[in-house]
Design an enzyme around this catalytic site. Structure first.
Site, PDB file in Angstrom:
ATOM      1  N   ASP A 142      45.297   7.151 -32.416  1.00 46.80           N
ATOM      2  CA  ASP A 142      46.716   7.487 -32.303  1.00 46.80           C
ATOM      3  C   ASP A 142      47.572   6.286 -31.955  1.00 46.80           C
ATOM      4  OD1 ASP A 142      45.629   7.271 -29.759  1.00 46.80           O
ATOM      5  OD2 ASP A 142      45.804   9.392 -29.309  1.00 46.80           O
TER       6      ASP A 142
ATOM      7  N   HIS B  47      44.023  17.640 -24.021  1.00 47.96           N
ATOM      8  CA  HIS B  47      44.253  17.083 -25.357  1.00 47.96           C
ATOM      9  C   HIS B  47      43.147  16.097 -25.732  1.00 47.96           C
ATOM     10  CE1 HIS B  47      47.032  13.538 -23.834  1.00 47.96           C
ATOM     11  NE2 HIS B  47      45.788  13.140 -23.883  1.00 47.96           N
TER      12      HIS B  47
ATOM     13  N   GLU C 285      47.982  18.180 -28.594  1.00 50.43           N
ATOM     14  CA  GLU C 285      48.376  18.834 -27.349  1.00 50.43           C
ATOM     15  C   GLU C 285      48.098  20.340 -27.417  1.00 50.43           C
ATOM     16  OE1 GLU C 285      48.978  16.848 -25.083  1.00 50.43           O
ATOM     17  OE2 GLU C 285      50.720  15.565 -25.344  1.00 50.43           O
TER      18      GLU C 285
ATOM     19  N   ASN D 253      45.533  17.851 -19.678  1.00 53.14           N
ATOM     20  CA  ASN D 253      45.811  19.176 -20.255  1.00 53.14           C
ATOM     21  C   ASN D 253      44.800  19.561 -21.343  1.00 53.14           C
ATOM     22  OD1 ASN D 253      46.511  17.454 -22.283  1.00 53.14           O
ATOM     23  ND2 ASN D 253      48.638  18.140 -22.485  1.00 53.14           N
TER      24      ASN D 253
HETATM   25  C1  F6R Z   1      44.207   7.729 -26.383  1.00 51.79           C
HETATM   26  C2  F6R Z   1      44.062   9.170 -26.551  1.00 51.79           C
HETATM   27  C3  F6R Z   1      44.170  10.109 -25.400  1.00 51.79           C
HETATM   28  C4  F6R Z   1      43.436   9.630 -24.147  1.00 51.79           C
HETATM   29  C5  F6R Z   1      43.638  10.628 -23.006  1.00 51.79           C
HETATM   30  C6  F6R Z   1      43.015  10.147 -21.722  1.00 51.79           C
HETATM   31  O1  F6R Z   1      43.981   7.045 -27.612  1.00 51.79           O
HETATM   32  O2  F6R Z   1      43.897   9.606 -27.636  1.00 51.79           O
HETATM   33  O3  F6R Z   1      43.677  11.368 -25.784  1.00 51.79           O
HETATM   34  O4  F6R Z   1      42.072   9.489 -24.429  1.00 51.79           O
HETATM   35  O5  F6R Z   1      45.011  10.826 -22.800  1.00 51.79           O
HETATM   36  O6  F6R Z   1      43.677   8.997 -21.291  1.00 51.79           O
HETATM   37  P1  F6R Z   1      43.150   8.178 -20.033  1.00 51.79           P
HETATM   38  O7  F6R Z   1      41.824   7.634 -20.416  1.00 51.79           O
HETATM   39  O8  F6R Z   1      44.168   7.076 -19.847  1.00 51.79           O
HETATM   40  O9  F6R Z   1      43.087   9.140 -18.903  1.00 51.79           O
END
Ligand code: F6R
Length: 255
Positions: free
Chosen positions: A67, A138, A143, A136
């Site tokens: 992403d 995701h 989301e 959450n």
């Molecule tokens: C990032 C992504 C997100 C993160 C998730 C956890 O490329 O796709 O899904 O993996 O938000 O983020 P952290 O590791 O910063 O808690």
């Protein structure tokens, strides 16, 4: 859904790097799906270390990032382009032409998303998709919602995600409100999926993921249908898990 619980972040990073190293040994031109965010930093450090010691060669490896924030140029300090470059690509011998990261500023979003999706398919599909998980539930930036989009698409970020990611920006106001993300089907098409979670703030979602059915309220729960998913959490992220959901790693413990 078995969740491996290990003692700490370092152990997770070593195990994740082992899986990636073994894959590249078996298939030198493997296609890796890569995540950004705090959770995966240790894994990338471990991979860099192994590359420097000569144990991994990335020269044939292809990569696709999950992403990118919509509206951020690739040179923006908080863009995921910048993250993955400075945290991984600048330190290994992956070839620039083998790197794919969604653009945050495509001219035509729909056309671009279709192109990204097709590029993955045309190269033969992702061999191993590395994932973190949002507080959450995701994965990528898919989301929680009544309906999830299958393919790469433009998504509106939830308030929870904007809050959680504000730590990387000067203020919450500066966090982009939208992102381009692989869809749940894009992720699902990966031959293997490796999801990592660390820290106590992830404990409630890891517990919900473990005990829930399959629901679009927890996008990560869709992985329960995937035949080759490995989930590794540290003891903080696993602290609320019921005992029968745990698979203790050989090297790990739950205290
Ligand atoms: C990032 C992504 C997100 C993160 C998730 C956890 O490329 O796709 O899904 O993996 O938000 O983020 P952290 O590791 O910063 O808690």
């Amino acid at each position: 859904m078995k969740i491996h619980i290990v003692s700490n972040k370092q152990e997770i990073s070593r195990m994740a790097a082992d899986l990636i190293q073994n894959l590249i040994k078996e298939k030198p031109d493997a296609i890796l799906g890569l995540a950004t965010g705090s959770t995966v930093i240790g894994t990338y450090e471990e991979l860099i270390c192994r590359y420097q010691k000569g144990s991994i060669d990335f020269s044939e490896v292809r990569t696709f990032n999950l992403d990118e924030y919509y509206g951020l140029e690739s040179t923006h300090p908080q863009s995921y382009h910048m993250f993955i470059r400075t945290r991984l690509f600048d330190h290994i011998n992956v070839r620039p032409e083998n790197i794919h990261i969604p653009s945050g500023t495509p001219d035509n979003v729909e056309k671009y998303c279709r192109f990204y999706e097709q590029r993955i398919d045309n190269l033969g599909g992702i061999d191993l998709q590395l994932l973190g998980i949002g507080v959450n539930g995701h994965i990528g930036f898919n989301e929680p919602a009544g309906e999830l989009q299958p393919d790469t698409h433009l998504v509106r970020l939830s308030e929870e995600t904007i809050k959680a990611n504000a730590r990387f920006f000067d203020s919450e106001k500066e966090v982009p409100k939208q992102a381009i993300t692989m869809g749940v089907q894009t992720i699902f098409k990966a031959k293997k999926v490796l999801l990592l979670a660390t820290g106590k703030e992830k404990a409630p979602i890891i517990e919900r993921l473990a005990v829930s059915g399959i629901t679009t309220d927890i996008p990560a729960s869709l992985l329960k249908l995937h035949p080759h998913v490995t989930i590794i959490v540290d003891k903080e992220a696993g602290s609320l898990l019921p005992d029968d959901m745990l698979s203790f790693s050989e090297r790990g413990v739950r205290e």
